[in-house]
Design an enzyme around this catalytic site. Structure first.
Site, PDB file in Angstrom:
ATOM      1  N   THR A 119       0.504  -1.130   0.017  1.00 45.13           N
ATOM      2  CA  THR A 119       0.186  -0.014   0.102  1.00 45.13           C
ATOM      3  C   THR A 119       0.744   1.260  -0.014  1.00 45.13           C
ATOM      4  O   THR A 119       0.754   2.036  -0.837  1.00 45.13           O
ATOM      5  CB  THR A 119      -0.891   0.028   1.061  1.00 45.13           C
ATOM      6  OG1 THR A 119      -0.158  -0.001   2.439  1.00 45.13           O
ATOM      7  CG2 THR A 119      -1.973  -1.271   1.122  1.00 45.13           C
ATOM      8  N   THR A 137       0.733  -3.438   4.414  1.00 53.08           N
ATOM      9  CA  THR A 137       0.367  -2.293   4.447  1.00 53.08           C
ATOM     10  C   THR A 137       1.154  -1.133   4.916  1.00 53.08           C
ATOM     11  O   THR A 137       2.473  -1.598   5.185  1.00 53.08           O
ATOM     12  CB  THR A 137      -1.003  -2.260   5.439  1.00 53.08           C
ATOM     13  OG1 THR A 137      -0.852  -2.825   6.709  1.00 53.08           O
ATOM     14  CG2 THR A 137      -2.300  -3.080   4.682  1.00 53.08           C
ATOM     15  N   HIS A 138       0.703  -0.062   5.286  1.00 55.19           N
ATOM     16  CA  HIS A 138       1.707   1.156   5.349  1.00 55.19           C
ATOM     17  C   HIS A 138       2.781   1.075   6.579  1.00 55.19           C
ATOM     18  O   HIS A 138       2.653   0.431   7.630  1.00 55.19           O
ATOM     19  CB  HIS A 138       0.704   2.252   5.882  1.00 55.19           C
ATOM     20  CG  HIS A 138       0.215   2.268   7.199  1.00 55.19           C
ATOM     21  ND1 HIS A 138       0.711   2.453   8.180  1.00 55.19           N
ATOM     22  CD2 HIS A 138      -1.232   1.690   7.396  1.00 55.19           C
ATOM     23  CE1 HIS A 138      -0.129   2.125   9.317  1.00 55.19           C
ATOM     24  NE2 HIS A 138      -1.131   1.915   8.926  1.00 55.19           N
ATOM     25  N   GLY A 139       4.073   1.161   6.099  1.00 61.12           N
ATOM     26  CA  GLY A 139       5.273   1.188   6.753  1.00 61.12           C
ATOM     27  C   GLY A 139       5.572  -0.021   7.133  1.00 61.12           C
ATOM     28  O   GLY A 139       6.603  -0.118   8.169  1.00 61.12           O
ATOM     29  N   ASP A 157       3.030  -0.997   9.912  1.00 65.53           N
ATOM     30  CA  ASP A 157       4.382  -0.690  10.684  1.00 65.53           C
ATOM     31  C   ASP A 157       4.663  -2.179  11.421  1.00 65.53           C
ATOM     32  O   ASP A 157       5.373  -2.212  12.456  1.00 65.53           O
ATOM     33  CB  ASP A 157       4.182   0.064  11.708  1.00 65.53           C
ATOM     34  CG  ASP A 157       3.809   1.540  11.280  1.00 65.53           C
ATOM     35  OD1 ASP A 157       4.600   2.087  10.218  1.00 65.53           O
ATOM     36  OD2 ASP A 157       2.970   2.474  11.536  1.00 65.53           O
TER      37      ASP A 157
END
Length: 214
Positions: A119, A137-139, A157
């Protein structure tokens, strides 16, 4: 370079070959494996040339490590380096339907199969395997030689350590760390950090044994 050689006569090699065909790879695809029984045979439709030690001499071939376990890929990479294989010989196999946002990166030598989603701000290391329908997903950070099996989902994360193995359809809560060499069993739900070398299974996931996995 005109050819592609996959190291390891595995199911992953068959899947990687299929992606190489979709990518219209310029040259022939072949396989090497240390199992002498495979030499001179076809693995699927792909010829097995001989042992892994042939790789440095196939100077017109790109190389992809196609063993399922990251520890195996790491050992073979070390072996090939000692035989003189230059790091720039390694190629990545990324399914052509994968969308790679500009803030995301997949390292050299990695394999990402159909349905993988990245993402934003996702960092994937070298010689990583992302099986079909992995969601990052993000990070998220996935270190070198890690393996994420089909259907794995990581919340934001998450940090996956070197040569960690996450089994099919496992889910990892946001912000969790999976230690180097750790194993997460298929279908597990990971809600807290998994220490290096441990094996965790279940819903929620709990440790079942310790010891660094090769």
């Amino acid at each position: 370079m005109s050819g592609l050689v996959l190291v390891g006569a595995s199911g992953l090699a068959r899947e990687a070959t299929a992606v190489a065909v979709l990518m219209n790879h310029d040259g022939p695809v072949s396989i090497v494996d240390d199992n002498t029984a495979t030499w001179g045979t076809l693995h699927g439709l792909t010829p097995v040339l001989g042992s892994v030690d042939l790789v440095p001499g196939l100077v017109d071939h790109e190389v992809v490590l196609a063993m399922g376990r990251g520890g195996h890929r790491r050992r073979v990479a070390t072996r090939l380096g000692m035989l003189g294989l230059a790091p720039e010989r390694y190629a990545s196999i990324i399914h052509p339907r994968i969308v790679l946002p500009g803030s995301c990166h997949i390292g050299t030598g990695s394999i990402a199969l159909d349905g993988v989603v990245l993402t934003a701000d996702v960092e994937v290391g070298e010689h990583v395997v992302l099986m079909p329908h992995v969601t990052l997903t993000h990070g998220d950070v996935v270190e070198d030689y890690a393996t994420l099996c089909a259907g794995v989902s990581l919340g934001g994360d998450v940090h996956v350590g070197e040569a960690a193995y996450i089994g099919m359809n496992a889910s990892v809560r946001q912000g969790v760390r999976i230690g180097a060499g750790a194993t997460v069993g298929m279908g597990s739900v990971v809600l807290s950090d998994v220490p290096a070398g441990q094996t965790w299974v279940g819903v929620p996931a709990r440790p079942i044994r310790t010891g660094v996995l090769a």
